[in-house]
Design a protein around this motif. Structure first.
Motif, PDB file in Angstrom:
ATOM      1  N   SER A   8       1.534  10.253 -10.288  1.00 39.65           N
ATOM      2  CA  SER A   8       0.405   9.952 -11.408  1.00 39.65           C
ATOM      3  C   SER A   8      -0.185  11.424 -10.693  1.00 39.65           C
ATOM      4  CB  SER A   8      -0.639   8.298 -10.748  1.00 39.65           C
ATOM      5  OG  SER A   8      -1.653   9.208 -10.306  1.00 39.65           O
ATOM      6  N   LEU A   9      -0.421  12.013  -9.881  1.00 41.51           N
ATOM      7  CA  LEU A   9      -0.778  13.682  -9.389  1.00 41.51           C
ATOM      8  C   LEU A   9      -0.296  14.930 -10.536  1.00 41.51           C
ATOM      9  CD1 LEU A   9      -2.104  13.313  -5.746  1.00 41.51           C
ATOM     10  CD2 LEU A   9      -3.505  13.393  -7.914  1.00 41.51           C
ATOM     11  N   ILE A  10       0.529  14.005 -10.593  1.00 47.18           N
ATOM     12  CA  ILE A  10       1.750  14.821 -11.277  1.00 47.18           C
ATOM     13  C   ILE A  10       1.819  14.859 -12.564  1.00 47.18           C
ATOM     14  CG2 ILE A  10       3.152  15.989  -8.990  1.00 47.18           C
ATOM     15  CD1 ILE A  10       5.489  14.386 -10.365  1.00 47.18           C
ATOM     16  N   GLY A  11       0.935  13.668 -13.365  1.00 49.52           N
ATOM     17  CA  GLY A  11       1.319  13.966 -14.747  1.00 49.52           C
ATOM     18  C   GLY A  11       2.515  12.626 -14.674  1.00 49.52           C
ATOM     19  N   ALA A  25       0.530  -1.250  -0.237  1.00 49.38           N
ATOM     20  CA  ALA A  25      -0.023   0.253  -0.174  1.00 49.38           C
ATOM     21  C   ALA A  25       1.209   1.385   0.186  1.00 49.38           C
ATOM     22  CB  ALA A  25      -1.135  -0.195   0.912  1.00 49.38           C
ATOM     23  N   SER A  26       1.628   1.290   0.583  1.00 49.98           N
ATOM     24  CA  SER A  26       3.014   2.398   0.540  1.00 49.98           C
ATOM     25  C   SER A  26       3.506   2.550  -1.165  1.00 49.98           C
ATOM     26  CB  SER A  26       3.730   2.585   1.717  1.00 49.98           C
ATOM     27  OG  SER A  26       3.526   1.880   3.060  1.00 49.98           O
ATOM     28  N   ILE A  76       2.796   6.098  -2.584  1.00 54.64           N
ATOM     29  CA  ILE A  76       4.199   6.858  -3.593  1.00 54.64           C
ATOM     30  C   ILE A  76       3.595   6.649  -5.332  1.00 54.64           C
ATOM     31  CG2 ILE A  76       6.955   6.409  -4.932  1.00 54.64           C
ATOM     32  CD1 ILE A  76       7.240   5.733  -1.464  1.00 54.64           C
ATOM     33  N   ALA A  77       2.799   6.101  -5.622  1.00 54.34           N
ATOM     34  CA  ALA A  77       2.625   6.188  -7.318  1.00 54.34           C
ATOM     35  C   ALA A  77       1.464   6.654  -7.722  1.00 54.34           C
ATOM     36  CB  ALA A  77       2.388   4.648  -7.466  1.00 54.34           C
ATOM     37  N   LEU A  96       4.030   0.722  -8.799  1.00 51.76           N
ATOM     38  CA  LEU A  96       3.002   0.502  -8.819  1.00 51.76           C
ATOM     39  C   LEU A  96       3.759  -1.127  -9.049  1.00 51.76           C
ATOM     40  CD1 LEU A  96      -0.106  -0.230  -9.020  1.00 51.76           C
ATOM     41  CD2 LEU A  96       0.492   0.151 -11.962  1.00 51.76           C
ATOM     42  N   LEU A  97       4.627  -1.124  -9.717  1.00 50.27           N
ATOM     43  CA  LEU A  97       4.923  -2.654 -10.053  1.00 50.27           C
ATOM     44  C   LEU A  97       5.828  -3.241  -9.128  1.00 50.27           C
ATOM     45  CD1 LEU A  97       6.315  -2.403 -13.740  1.00 50.27           C
ATOM     46  CD2 LEU A  97       4.469  -3.763 -13.082  1.00 50.27           C
ATOM     47  N   LEU A  98       5.633  -2.251  -8.727  1.00 50.51           N
ATOM     48  CA  LEU A  98       6.867  -2.393  -6.663  1.00 50.51           C
ATOM     49  C   LEU A  98       5.669  -2.906  -5.943  1.00 50.51           C
ATOM     50  CD1 LEU A  98       9.167   0.115  -6.301  1.00 50.51           C
ATOM     51  CD2 LEU A  98      10.433  -2.481  -6.504  1.00 50.51           C
ATOM     52  N   GLY A  99       4.455  -2.331  -6.101  1.00 41.36           N
ATOM     53  CA  GLY A  99       3.749  -2.581  -4.968  1.00 41.36           C
ATOM     54  C   GLY A  99       3.444  -3.960  -5.267  1.00 41.36           C
TER      55      GLY A  99
END
Length: 269
Positions: A192-195, A182-183, A187-188, A203-206
């Motif tokens: 993603s919010l900054i584009g 989840a951490s 971070i992902a 995402l892959l790490l999660g």
């Protein structure tokens, strides 16, 4: 007349209460007699005080729960294996919060990534409509159902290993191990919010960290019990059962993906 706010008796022609200073003319309106007696006014004041006290107590309880979860989250993030080993059913609420957080991150980052990817097309002849309900709400419920089934499968595998753990114990431990994935998802989401498309790396790490959760839970319970099915076969059966669940639910997931593609299709075919 008695003041409708504090119940203090005043002269009939008095304009303001001698005790609390309330405007008697305004409070009583056109009625020469008070609407409430002294006892009724005291009861009303007591009820208002009780409601205010209940609201404050609820706020304080919410703050306490938030602080406890933050402390729990940091502990699990620092030492996930040790924290999970010490986690029991008393922490199942924290586990549920983490599971919801985990399930929410994926559709949210997908939503913001899509918004960023198509932001340049928001003017002109191609203006894609990214539906929050289709991209976030529906996938969230699907992911929560999948995670609930995963916990149920893990619980079955743990019981095959002759463990005395209950379902809430397994749920709490699952949530504790889910803190690390989840951490990475948090971070992902921020990226993603900054584009930036580098959110895919986290995402892959999660997802990679999530792949270790199932065997870690089963093995942690197997170390605490004797007899039953070997941990290797318990883990293997768990993955087989989860694969079957994914195949069953994949139809709903594919329909959701097709709906998202239809929304972004400028030609309607």
């Amino acid at each position: 007349m008695n003041c409708v706010k504090c119940g203090h008796p005043n002269d009939r022609d008095a304009r303001f209460c001698e005790s609390c200073g309330a405007n008697l003319q305004t409070e009583t309106g056109t009625h020469p007699n008070p609407v409430l007696s002294k006892e009724e006014a005291a009861a009303a004041a007591s009820t208002t005080a009780g409601q205010t006290g209940s609201s404050q107590a609820y706020i304080e309880k919410t703050k306490t729960v938030s602080k406890q979860y933050f402390s729990y989250f940091l502990t699990a993030l620092k030492n996930p294996v040790q924290a999970a080993a010490n986690t029991g059913k008393e922490n199942f609420i924290n586990g549920i919060i983490t599971i919801v957080l985990f399930a929410l991150m994926i559709p949210l980052m997908s939503y913001f990534a899509l918004k960023s990817a198509f932001s340049s097309y928001n003017s002109g002849w191609f203006s894609p409509d990214i539906s929050f309900g289709a991209v976030v709400i529906k996938p969230l419920f699907i992911l929560l159902i999948i995670l609930a089934l995963v916990v149920l499968i893990i619980f079955g595998a743990v019981k095959l290993g002759k463990s005395s753990a209950g379902f809430l114990d397994v749920l709490a431990r699952f949530g504790t191990f889910l803190v690390v994935p989840a951490s990475f998802f948090v971070i992902a989401l921020i990226i993603s919010l900054i584009g930036s498309y580098s959110f895919v790396f986290f995402l892959l790490l999660g997802l990679t960290a999530f792949s270790f959760v199932i065997p870690l839970i089963i093995y942690s319970y197997k170390k605490q019990s004797n007899g039953g099915l070997d941990a290797f076969y318990s883990i293997l059966l768990s993955y087989i059962a989860i694969a079957i669940v994914f195949m069953i639910i994949s139809d709903a997931a594919l329909e959701n993906i097709e709906e998202m593609l239809d929304m972004m299709n400028p030609f309607g075919f």
